[in-house]
Design a protein around this motif. Sequence first.
Motif, mmCIF file in Angstrom:
data_model
loop_
_atom_site.group_PDB
_atom_site.id
_atom_site.type_symbol
_atom_site.label_atom_id
_atom_site.label_comp_id
_atom_site.label_asym_id
_atom_site.label_seq_id
_atom_site.Cartn_x
_atom_site.Cartn_y
_atom_site.Cartn_z
ATOM 1 N N LEU A 145 0.804 -1.226 0.000
ATOM 2 C CA LEU A 145 0.000 0.000 0.000
ATOM 3 C C LEU A 145 0.835 1.275 0.000
ATOM 4 O O LEU A 145 0.323 2.349 -0.295
ATOM 5 N N TYR A 146 2.131 1.173 0.323
ATOM 6 C CA TYR A 146 2.985 2.364 0.368
ATOM 7 C C TYR A 146 3.026 3.045 -0.984
ATOM 8 O O TYR A 146 3.217 2.415 -2.012
ATOM 9 N N GLY A 147 2.834 4.353 -0.974
ATOM 10 C CA GLY A 147 2.924 5.128 -2.197
ATOM 11 C C GLY A 147 1.736 4.963 -3.124
ATOM 12 O O GLY A 147 1.806 5.322 -4.293
ATOM 13 N N THR A 148 0.642 4.416 -2.623
ATOM 14 C CA THR A 148 -0.555 4.242 -3.437
ATOM 15 C C THR A 148 -1.720 4.986 -2.788
ATOM 16 O O THR A 148 -1.594 5.495 -1.684
ATOM 17 N N ALA A 149 -2.842 4.975 -3.446
ATOM 18 C CA ALA A 149 -4.081 5.485 -2.861
ATOM 19 C C ALA A 149 -4.985 4.314 -2.503
ATOM 20 O O ALA A 149 -6.189 4.469 -2.362
ATOM 21 N N GLY A 150 -4.377 3.138 -2.357
ATOM 22 C CA GLY A 150 -5.128 1.905 -2.138
ATOM 23 C C GLY A 150 -5.822 1.832 -0.794
ATOM 24 O O GLY A 150 -5.588 2.637 0.109
ATOM 25 N N SER A 151 -6.669 0.825 -0.685
ATOM 26 C CA SER A 151 -7.442 0.563 0.523
ATOM 27 C C SER A 151 -6.972 -0.738 1.160
ATOM 28 O O SER A 151 -6.424 -1.612 0.486
ATOM 29 N N LEU A 152 -7.228 -0.871 2.446
ATOM 30 C CA LEU A 152 -6.941 -2.090 3.183
ATOM 31 C C LEU A 152 -8.269 -2.742 3.550
ATOM 32 O O LEU A 152 -9.172 -2.072 4.056
ATOM 33 N N VAL A 153 -8.373 -4.036 3.275
ATOM 34 C CA VAL A 153 -9.594 -4.775 3.554
ATOM 35 C C VAL A 153 -9.288 -5.823 4.626
ATOM 36 O O VAL A 153 -8.253 -6.489 4.578
ATOM 37 N N VAL A 154 -10.187 -5.950 5.588
ATOM 38 C CA VAL A 154 -10.061 -6.951 6.643
ATOM 39 C C VAL A 154 -11.285 -7.853 6.585
ATOM 40 O O VAL A 154 -12.421 -7.365 6.568
ATOM 41 N N GLU A 155 -11.027 -9.150 6.539
ATOM 42 C CA GLU A 155 -12.094 -10.141 6.621
ATOM 43 C C GLU A 155 -11.789 -11.047 7.795
ATOM 44 O O GLU A 155 -10.625 -11.326 8.087
ATOM 45 N N ALA A 156 -12.829 -11.511 8.470
ATOM 46 C CA ALA A 156 -12.651 -12.335 9.659
ATOM 47 C C ALA A 156 -13.464 -13.616 9.558
ATOM 48 O O ALA A 156 -14.567 -13.624 9.007
ATOM 49 N N THR A 157 -12.864 -14.688 10.094
ATOM 50 C CA THR A 157 -13.591 -15.927 10.345
ATOM 51 C C THR A 157 -13.583 -16.116 11.855
ATOM 52 O O THR A 157 -13.055 -15.262 12.580
ATOM 53 N N SER A 158 -14.100 -17.216 12.332
ATOM 54 C CA SER A 158 -14.098 -17.437 13.778
ATOM 55 C C SER A 158 -12.692 -17.673 14.319
ATOM 56 O O SER A 158 -12.477 -17.591 15.527
ATOM 57 N N THR A 159 -11.720 -17.936 13.447
ATOM 58 C CA THR A 159 -10.365 -18.228 13.912
ATOM 59 C C THR A 159 -9.268 -17.367 13.301
ATOM 60 O O THR A 159 -8.137 -17.389 13.775
ATOM 61 N N HIS A 160 -9.554 -16.628 12.238
ATOM 62 C CA HIS A 160 -8.515 -15.891 11.538
ATOM 63 C C HIS A 160 -8.972 -14.501 11.106
ATOM 64 O O HIS A 160 -10.158 -14.284 10.855
ATOM 65 N N LEU A 161 -7.989 -13.611 10.996
ATOM 66 C CA LEU A 161 -8.186 -12.312 10.361
ATOM 67 C C LEU A 161 -7.361 -12.312 9.087
ATOM 68 O O LEU A 161 -6.206 -12.740 9.090
ATOM 69 N N TYR A 162 -7.940 -11.836 8.008
ATOM 70 C CA TYR A 162 -7.261 -11.778 6.713
ATOM 71 C C TYR A 162 -7.174 -10.335 6.261
ATOM 72 O O TYR A 162 -8.158 -9.607 6.314
ATOM 73 N N LEU A 163 -5.980 -9.937 5.823
ATOM 74 C CA LEU A 163 -5.764 -8.608 5.273
ATOM 75 C C LEU A 163 -5.572 -8.718 3.774
ATOM 76 O O LEU A 163 -4.923 -9.651 3.296
#
Length: 121
Positions: free
Chosen positions: A93-111
């Motif tokens: 994401l450095y040097g971009t105008a991008g977004s960060l997305v977070v998704e969750a399950t009952s055991t994990h977080l995903y970026l």
Amino acid sequence: MLRFTGSALHTVLAEAGINGCRLILVKDHGVYFMSEIGENKPDGGGRQHVVYAAGCDPYVDDFDSWWNRAQDELGGDDFVEYFDIDDPVLASLYGTAGSLVVEATSTHLYLAAEVGPTTKS
């Protein structure tokens, strides 16, 4: 899925990079990222640079709306989770105008990074 966007995201990423520290995902009064080490507000009321997930900002969104969204996406308990600022997803994401997305399950977080195509000058 929660999305973190805009200049606030890139300010928080830059602050963590400059301070050589981790990025913290917090679910309590809203859902937000902040730098593990960073500048505090002059009035002592918390961290100066914070980026809230779209729809989970208690200063912008209706209480029932952000609270239910946070519950639906991340469950009922408040928590903090630490991410290495050198993680390839965050680094992309450095040097971009991008977004960060977070998704969750009952055991994990995903970026995931959402970075649009670059334009040639």
